[in-house]
Design a protein around this motif. Structure first.
Motif, PDB file in Angstrom:
ATOM      1  N   ILE A   1       1.007  -1.063   0.238  1.00 29.93           N
ATOM      2  CA  ILE A   1       0.271  -0.043   0.071  1.00 29.93           C
ATOM      3  C   ILE A   1       0.908   1.080   0.065  1.00 29.93           C
ATOM      4  O   ILE A   1       0.817   1.845  -0.811  1.00 29.93           O
ATOM      5  CB  ILE A   1      -0.871   0.406   1.714  1.00 29.93           C
ATOM      6  N   SER A   2       1.611   1.558   0.952  1.00 24.81           N
ATOM      7  CA  SER A   2       2.417   2.914   1.085  1.00 24.81           C
ATOM      8  C   SER A   2       3.692   2.143   0.428  1.00 24.81           C
ATOM      9  O   SER A   2       4.279   0.621   0.273  1.00 24.81           O
ATOM     10  CB  SER A   2       2.733   2.439   2.473  1.00 24.81           C
ATOM     11  N   GLY A   3       4.773   3.287   0.458  1.00 25.87           N
ATOM     12  CA  GLY A   3       6.227   3.512  -0.025  1.00 25.87           C
ATOM     13  C   GLY A   3       6.877   4.372   0.498  1.00 25.87           C
ATOM     14  O   GLY A   3       6.424   5.410   0.883  1.00 25.87           O
ATOM     15  N   ASP A   4       8.439   3.814  -0.328  1.00 24.38           N
ATOM     16  CA  ASP A   4       9.102   5.338  -0.314  1.00 24.38           C
ATOM     17  C   ASP A   4      10.073   5.364  -1.597  1.00 24.38           C
ATOM     18  O   ASP A   4      10.048   4.601  -2.197  1.00 24.38           O
ATOM     19  CB  ASP A   4      10.235   4.428   1.052  1.00 24.38           C
ATOM     20  N   LEU A   5      10.805   6.002  -1.295  1.00 21.31           N
ATOM     21  CA  LEU A   5      12.389   6.719  -2.329  1.00 21.31           C
ATOM     22  C   LEU A   5      13.265   5.941  -1.815  1.00 21.31           C
ATOM     23  O   LEU A   5      14.006   5.786  -0.567  1.00 21.31           O
ATOM     24  CB  LEU A   5      12.329   7.906  -2.385  1.00 21.31           C
ATOM     25  N   TYR A   6      14.228   5.888  -3.019  1.00 16.58           N
ATOM     26  CA  TYR A   6      15.075   4.335  -2.674  1.00 16.58           C
ATOM     27  C   TYR A   6      15.845   5.229  -3.459  1.00 16.58           C
ATOM     28  O   TYR A   6      15.978   5.531  -5.116  1.00 16.58           O
ATOM     29  CB  TYR A   6      15.199   3.514  -3.155  1.00 16.58           C
ATOM     30  N   ILE A   7      17.861   4.743  -3.449  1.00 14.43           N
ATOM     31  CA  ILE A   7      18.246   5.643  -4.282  1.00 14.43           C
ATOM     32  C   ILE A   7      19.397   4.592  -4.609  1.00 14.43           C
ATOM     33  O   ILE A   7      19.418   3.657  -3.977  1.00 14.43           O
ATOM     34  CB  ILE A   7      18.868   7.449  -4.024  1.00 14.43           C
ATOM     35  N   SER A   8      19.714   4.718  -6.089  1.00 16.13           N
ATOM     36  CA  SER A   8      21.211   3.526  -6.262  1.00 16.13           C
ATOM     37  C   SER A   8      21.445   3.984  -7.389  1.00 16.13           C
ATOM     38  O   SER A   8      21.341   5.641  -8.066  1.00 16.13           O
ATOM     39  CB  SER A   8      20.459   2.651  -7.663  1.00 16.13           C
TER      40      SER A   8
END
Length: 528
Positions: free
Chosen positions: A259-266
């Motif tokens: 349902i919810s989520g987050d921002l990730y960096i690569s």
């Protein structure tokens, strides 16, 4: 990640479920054996499960074709299902003929989506004059303004060529969130097709999101391929933004609850991409939504979208600046000039960092999300947003705009033909002349790639015009500047002597676009 990118209907403050079964019986007697279907339809309608309520009310309409409540609810369900919005019209018309007040409002929305603007205004006017209406005159005025603005803009289209990209990019499923690299060579985007990693589907039957990439070869796009692990995993992985250098990418991943989520960096590594890392608490919040973000060209700023408290309404755009320590500062709201009382989303910075493109449901949108741009003034503040016009924008959702370095080619996702698909925009009107400077930064002796930073300043004023970072794998850099000025190009890299190059660029004819190739070879500081 897009949960719903289709037109969000304004909620009427009195529940549209208020036609109770007893009132329904007065209008038309429901046979006992059909009451179970009515109860199920009412249950899913109350849950806003438009797919299930559509199926059940279709069944009831077969049995009771003139029932006012069944027609309204079927029309309302269609209006909330992508690709089926126009199918709402005949059912809402039946309900409106029976003088059900909310039907007039939603009928105006349905006519608007079908570009029947005069009918939309007529239905809205009838709603305005109903004594039992629930919406305020201010809310009704805003809808009227949206319809009239759409009429005006579609009557005077801007000079662009807009085309839906072919089946090497778009599929029979949802394709969106395109990000073009500065030279227009690689296109990254999100798709919900069967090839998604894991092959899972959500409760609506859509495949999970994955990130795909296509390369432009001889003016044609190659068949898109999904990025391998660790970028795509078994959950939702959505494209958010690529740094202009190509060194970093931001993706959106859902939590295990889906349902919810987050921002990730690569980070770009020689083998491909590093394992995505969760971005910090300045970017992500535990109780609110941060669906998108964008790097500035020098990667010293990140523009994020969030519905955290303290904004101007809905989702707002914030900027977070990198401190000398390398840590991110507190988020700063871009203010009323950019953020409206409604949702903003999908920021993108031009290569010179002077223009912000973003999507908004306010600021004069003609339907759903529309794309706007704002430029920095002499004080570095963002000016009032400018609507990009029709046909870049439509009465449907138009979002996730990105642009090549020369500002001649743009890419966006739009639901104007049903599915959310990716379109290319070629600017035919006269745009501001730009000159692209590009090249490679290497060690003068070993020819190995050097990690550094390039800053271009105006020699007359000393003002920094743009700052970019070379690609850490290839050493390539790309920058865009205005012609007919004298510049100094400064190159700095740890362990190397600083280097300056004077650059003077003149464009002979208006509209001429030039590319200046300038490779830079650095000398190591003695003793290092």
């Amino acid at each position: 990640m897009i949960k719903r990118t289709y037109i969000l209907l304004v909620a009427i403050t009195v529940s549209t479920c208020h036609l109770a079964a007893s009132g329904q019986d007065k209008e038309e007697k429901i046979k006992g054996k059909h009451r179970r279907i009515v109860e199920e339809a009412d249950f899913f309608y109350g849950l806003e499960d438009h797919y299930m309520s559509r199926e059940l009310y279709r069944e009831l309409i077969e049995l009771y074709p003139d029932n006012m409540q069944f027609n309204f609810r079927l029309g309302y369900s269609y209006l909330n299902i992508r690709n089926e919005e126009k199918m709402a019209i005949p059912y809402l018309e039946v309900s409106a003929r029976n003088e059900y007040t909310p039907a007039f409002y939603f009928l105006a929305e349905a006519y608007h989506l079908n570009e029947q603007f005069h009918k939309a205004l007529d239905a809205l006017d009838k709603y305005r004059n109903r004594p039992d209406k629930q919406l305020t005159h201010a809310r009704i005025d805003r809808v009227e303004e949206k319809i009239e603005t759409a009429m005006d803009m579609m009557g005077y289209p801007i000079e662009v060529e807009i085309k839906k990209l072919g089946d090497h990019i778009n599929s029979d499923h949802q394709d969106y969130a395109p990000n073009i690299d500065p030279e227009g060579e690689f296109l990254y985007y999100t798709s919900r097709r069967p090839e998604s990693t894991g092959g899972f589907r959500d409760p609506d039957g859509n495949y999970f999101e994955d990130i795909f990439v296509s390369k432009c070869v001889s003016d044609s796009w190659t068949a898109a391929e999904p990025l391998p692990r660790p970028i795509n995993n078994d959950g939702h992985d959505a494209n958010v933004n690529f740094a202009p250098s190509g060194n970093r990418m931001i993706i959106y991943r859902t939590h295990k609850n889906m349902i919810s989520g987050d921002l990730y960096i690569s980070d770009r590594v020689r083998e491909g991409w590093s394992e995505p890392q969760l971005m910090g608490s300045k970017v992500n919040t535990p109780n609110y939504n941060e669906p998108s973000a964008a790097f500035s060209p020098d990667e010293q700023e990140i523009y994020i979208v969030s519905d955290r408290p303290g904004g101007f309404g809905g989702k707002d755009i914030y900027v977070i600046r990198k401190l000398p320590t390398g840590e991110w500062a507190e988020p700063h709201n871009l203010g009323r000039e950019i953020n409206s009382p409604f949702d903003e989303d999908a920021p993108f910075l031009s290569l010179d960092g002077q223009t912000l493109y973003y999507a908004s449901m306010g600021n004069g949108s003609i339907g759903g999300y529309d794309i706007f741009r704002s430029s920095k003034d002499e004080l570095g503040e963002w000016d009032d947003p400018h609507h990009l016009g029709y046909p870049i924008n439509s009465v449907y959702d138009d979002i996730y705009f990105s642009l090549t370095a020369d500002a001649k080619r743009g890419f966006l996702s739009t639901s104007r033909e049903g599915n959310m698909d990716i379109y290319e925009v070629n600017m035919l009107y006269e745009t501001e002349d730009l000159v692209v400077i590009k090249g490679y930064v290497t060690d003068g002796e070993t020819k190995e790639v050097v990690k550094g930073r390039i800053s271009i300043t105006d020699r007359l004023t000393g003002q920094e015009m743009v700052s970019v970072i070379p690609n850490t794998v290839t050493g390539k850099y790309v920058a865009a500047i205005l012609p007919d000025k004298n510049y100094t190009l400064h190159v700095n890299a740890e362990g190397y002597e600083s280097q300056e190059k004077k650059v003077k660029i003149q464009v002979e004819e208006k509209g001429e676009f030039e590319v200046l190739e300038m490779d830079i070879q650095l000398t190591k500081v003695k003793g290092k």
